[in-house]
Design a protein around this motif. Structure first.
Motif, PDB file in Angstrom:
ATOM      1  N   ALA A 181      38.148  36.283  39.103  1.00 15.13           N
ATOM      2  CA  ALA A 181      38.033  36.080  40.314  1.00 15.13           C
ATOM      3  C   ALA A 181      37.284  34.493  40.972  1.00 15.13           C
ATOM      4  CB  ALA A 181      37.385  37.154  40.642  1.00 15.13           C
ATOM      5  N   THR A 182      36.871  34.634  39.919  1.00 17.06           N
ATOM      6  CA  THR A 182      36.686  32.888  40.173  1.00 17.06           C
ATOM      7  C   THR A 182      37.488  31.757  40.139  1.00 17.06           C
ATOM      8  OG1 THR A 182      35.351  32.974  38.022  1.00 17.06           O
ATOM      9  CG2 THR A 182      33.924  33.602  39.367  1.00 17.06           C
ATOM     10  N   SER A 183      38.040  31.864  39.021  1.00 14.69           N
ATOM     11  CA  SER A 183      39.245  31.087  39.415  1.00 14.69           C
ATOM     12  C   SER A 183      40.136  31.424  40.533  1.00 14.69           C
ATOM     13  CB  SER A 183      39.585  30.814  37.761  1.00 14.69           C
ATOM     14  OG  SER A 183      40.081  32.527  37.533  1.00 14.69           O
ATOM     15  N   ARG A 184      39.858  32.276  40.762  1.00  9.31           N
ATOM     16  CA  ARG A 184      41.424  32.301  41.987  1.00  9.31           C
ATOM     17  C   ARG A 184      41.765  31.553  43.319  1.00  9.31           C
ATOM     18  NH1 ARG A 184      42.594  38.226  44.967  1.00  9.31           N
ATOM     19  NH2 ARG A 184      45.054  38.139  45.039  1.00  9.31           N
ATOM     20  N   GLY A 185      40.588  31.419  43.341  1.00 13.53           N
ATOM     21  CA  GLY A 185      40.223  30.407  44.954  1.00 13.53           C
ATOM     22  C   GLY A 185      40.629  28.927  44.607  1.00 13.53           C
ATOM     23  N   ARG A 186      40.604  28.409  42.885  1.00 13.26           N
ATOM     24  CA  ARG A 186      41.029  26.904  42.633  1.00 13.26           C
ATOM     25  C   ARG A 186      42.436  26.812  41.821  1.00 13.26           C
ATOM     26  NH1 ARG A 186      36.080  26.861  38.393  1.00 13.26           N
ATOM     27  NH2 ARG A 186      34.531  27.266  39.730  1.00 13.26           N
ATOM     28  N   ILE A 228      35.712  39.911  36.733  1.00 17.69           N
ATOM     29  CA  ILE A 228      34.627  37.651  37.404  1.00 17.69           C
ATOM     30  C   ILE A 228      35.251  36.740  37.291  1.00 17.69           C
ATOM     31  CG2 ILE A 228      32.376  37.507  37.266  1.00 17.69           C
ATOM     32  CD1 ILE A 228      31.633  39.835  36.441  1.00 17.69           C
ATOM     33  N   SER A 229      35.584  36.569  35.663  1.00 22.07           N
ATOM     34  CA  SER A 229      36.487  35.132  35.604  1.00 22.07           C
ATOM     35  C   SER A 229      37.922  34.918  36.739  1.00 22.07           C
ATOM     36  CB  SER A 229      36.557  35.166  33.915  1.00 22.07           C
ATOM     37  OG  SER A 229      37.210  35.734  33.317  1.00 22.07           O
ATOM     38  N   CYS A 243      34.126  41.152  32.224  1.00 19.96           N
ATOM     39  CA  CYS A 243      34.025  39.867  32.216  1.00 19.96           C
ATOM     40  C   CYS A 243      35.226  38.965  32.369  1.00 19.96           C
ATOM     41  CB  CYS A 243      33.717  38.911  30.401  1.00 19.96           C
ATOM     42  SG  CYS A 243      31.861  40.108  30.243  1.00 19.96           S
TER      43      CYS A 243
END
Length: 94
Positions: free
Chosen positions: A77-82, A74-75, A71
């Motif tokens: 990895a999703t916030s890395r581009g922002r 994943i969180s 978890c």
């Protein structure tokens, strides 16, 4: 004048004996024992040895730790581009 009555007690023999069935107490639904996860666990744990219980507990711990780490990954990895600005814009702060 006093009257006294004599009552004779009946004699019980095999020919006139009637068995009275014993009634079992009916369970009261409001007094039922609550079935909790701890109660269920103790029922299943009582059928295993200490070593089996320890092994099952260890496997459950590592699966839970793996779930938490996945978890977190994943969180991240999703916030890395922002960036901070894009994250704030999504929230409507900017």
């Amino acid at each position: 004048m006093s009257t006294t009555s004599t009552a004779s007690t009946p004699t019980v023999t095999a020919s006139n004996y009637k068995a009275i069935p014993i009634q079992q107490p009916q369970p009261n639904p409001s007094r039922r024992f609550p079935v909790t996860p701890g109660v269920l666990r103790s029922i299943f744990a009582s059928s295993r040895t200490v070593f089996e219980e320890r092994s099952i507990s260890r496997v459950a711990f590592f699966r839970f730790a793996g779930f938490l780490i996945s978890c977190l990954a994943i969180s991240l990895a999703t916030s890395r581009g922002r960036s901070i600005k894009s994250g704030a814009a999504l929230l409507g702060v900017v």
